[in-house]
Write a protein that holds these residues in place. Structure first.
Motif, mmCIF file in Angstrom:
data_model
loop_
_atom_site.group_PDB
_atom_site.id
_atom_site.type_symbol
_atom_site.label_atom_id
_atom_site.label_comp_id
_atom_site.label_asym_id
_atom_site.label_seq_id
_atom_site.Cartn_x
_atom_site.Cartn_y
_atom_site.Cartn_z
ATOM 1 N N PRO A 68 0.892 -1.372 -0.083
ATOM 2 C CA PRO A 68 0.147 0.006 0.061
ATOM 3 C C PRO A 68 1.009 1.298 -0.007
ATOM 4 N N LEU A 69 0.412 2.222 -0.920
ATOM 5 C CA LEU A 69 1.441 3.423 -1.087
ATOM 6 C C LEU A 69 0.715 4.507 -0.589
ATOM 7 N N ALA A 70 -0.564 4.765 -0.652
ATOM 8 C CA ALA A 70 -1.548 5.784 -0.495
ATOM 9 C C ALA A 70 -2.285 5.564 1.031
ATOM 10 N N ASN A 71 -2.484 6.737 1.659
ATOM 11 C CA ASN A 71 -3.161 6.610 2.995
ATOM 12 C C ASN A 71 -2.910 5.408 3.825
ATOM 13 N N THR A 72 -1.563 5.180 4.204
ATOM 14 C CA THR A 72 -1.177 4.265 4.894
ATOM 15 C C THR A 72 -1.170 4.432 6.365
ATOM 16 N N VAL A 73 -1.213 5.695 6.686
ATOM 17 C CA VAL A 73 -1.179 6.136 8.239
ATOM 18 C C VAL A 73 -2.475 5.465 8.897
ATOM 19 N N GLY A 74 -1.887 5.064 9.948
ATOM 20 C CA GLY A 74 -2.934 4.170 10.846
ATOM 21 C C GLY A 74 -3.109 2.527 10.548
#
Length: 220
Positions: free
Chosen positions: A95-101
DNA sequence: GCATGATCATTT
DNA sequence: AAATGATCATGC
């Protein structure tokens, strides 16, 4: 010989998989009416797909385990002339987008590796594909220690991605689990999130198990 | 483009 | 020789 229907139980799958041991890819291809390619340059997934066909894997290109109801993922493992793994093993796209959390516990990597049916296959380049023998299949799950290291690797990679340090992604990071390109070519782009939290584009990557780790798995 | 299946080809 | 980076095929 394994049948072409999906196995109803883990025992049935293991029996079918064990039945492949000692057979050559040529023998199995004949039995399944498949054609053995001259080389794998333009058929890199051929061996894996042949074994899937033989064992009745049903997932196709859906993002679920090969044997969905059994929760078992099938992986072939190419062996060199010394019968040791000669290539890394692709696990899943990164995963490379929106990985925070994101959390290890709910990650695709953990899910994929929870139960794997490994099927060793001879793969030395000087051995004609049809003559390559299939080895003894075995079911594997990560040990407590394995999972600890896999988790640490995953968290290190995800942290780098979450902070947008995409330029720092390279195959040298990670003890067991590494990140490498997974794309049609180096110009391929996929959605990502940069260091400022804004949408960006980058080369698609995947998580792979290092050959050194699959070698350890094989020796267990 | 992204999921499946991976190995090839170049660099170190 | 091993590791890294690049690439191939297919289906939807």
């Amino acid at each position: 010989m394994a049948d072409q229907n999906t196995p109803r139980s883990e025992a049935e799958l293991l029996t079918n998989a064990s039945g492949l041991a000692g057979k050559t890819l040529g023998q199995l291809a004949d039995y399944l009416d498949e054609t053995v390619p001259d080389n794998l340059t333009h058929a890199k997934g051929w061996v894996g797909e042949l074994i899937e066909l033989a064992l009745g894997a049903e997932a196709g290109s859906r993002p679920v385990p090969d044997f969905e109801t059994l929760g078992i993922e099938l992986k072939t493992i190419p062996l060199n002339a010394r019968l040791q793994p000669q290539e890394s093993t692709f696990v899943s796209s990164a995963p490379l987008a929106n990985t925070v959390g994101m959390q290890w516990e709910t990650s695709a990597v953990k899910a994929k590796l929870s139960k794997v049916l490994w099927i060793p296959v001879e793969a030395a380049k000087d051995l004609p594909i049809a003559k390559r023998r299939i080895g003894s299949a075995f079911l594997w799950s990560p040990s407590y220690e394995d999972e600890h290291i896999l988790r640490a690797d995953w968290e290190e990679h995800i942290e780098r991605i979450a902070f947008g340090r995409l330029d720092e992604l390279d195959a040298r990071h990670g003890t067991y689990l590494q990140i490498r390109p997974k794309a049609l070519n180096r110009r391929e782009l996929t959605a990502a999130t940069n260091g400022a939290g804004a949408p960006s584009l980058t080369l698609p990557r995947g998580f792979y198990l290092r050959t050194s780790f699959t070698r350890k798995i094989l020796l267990r």
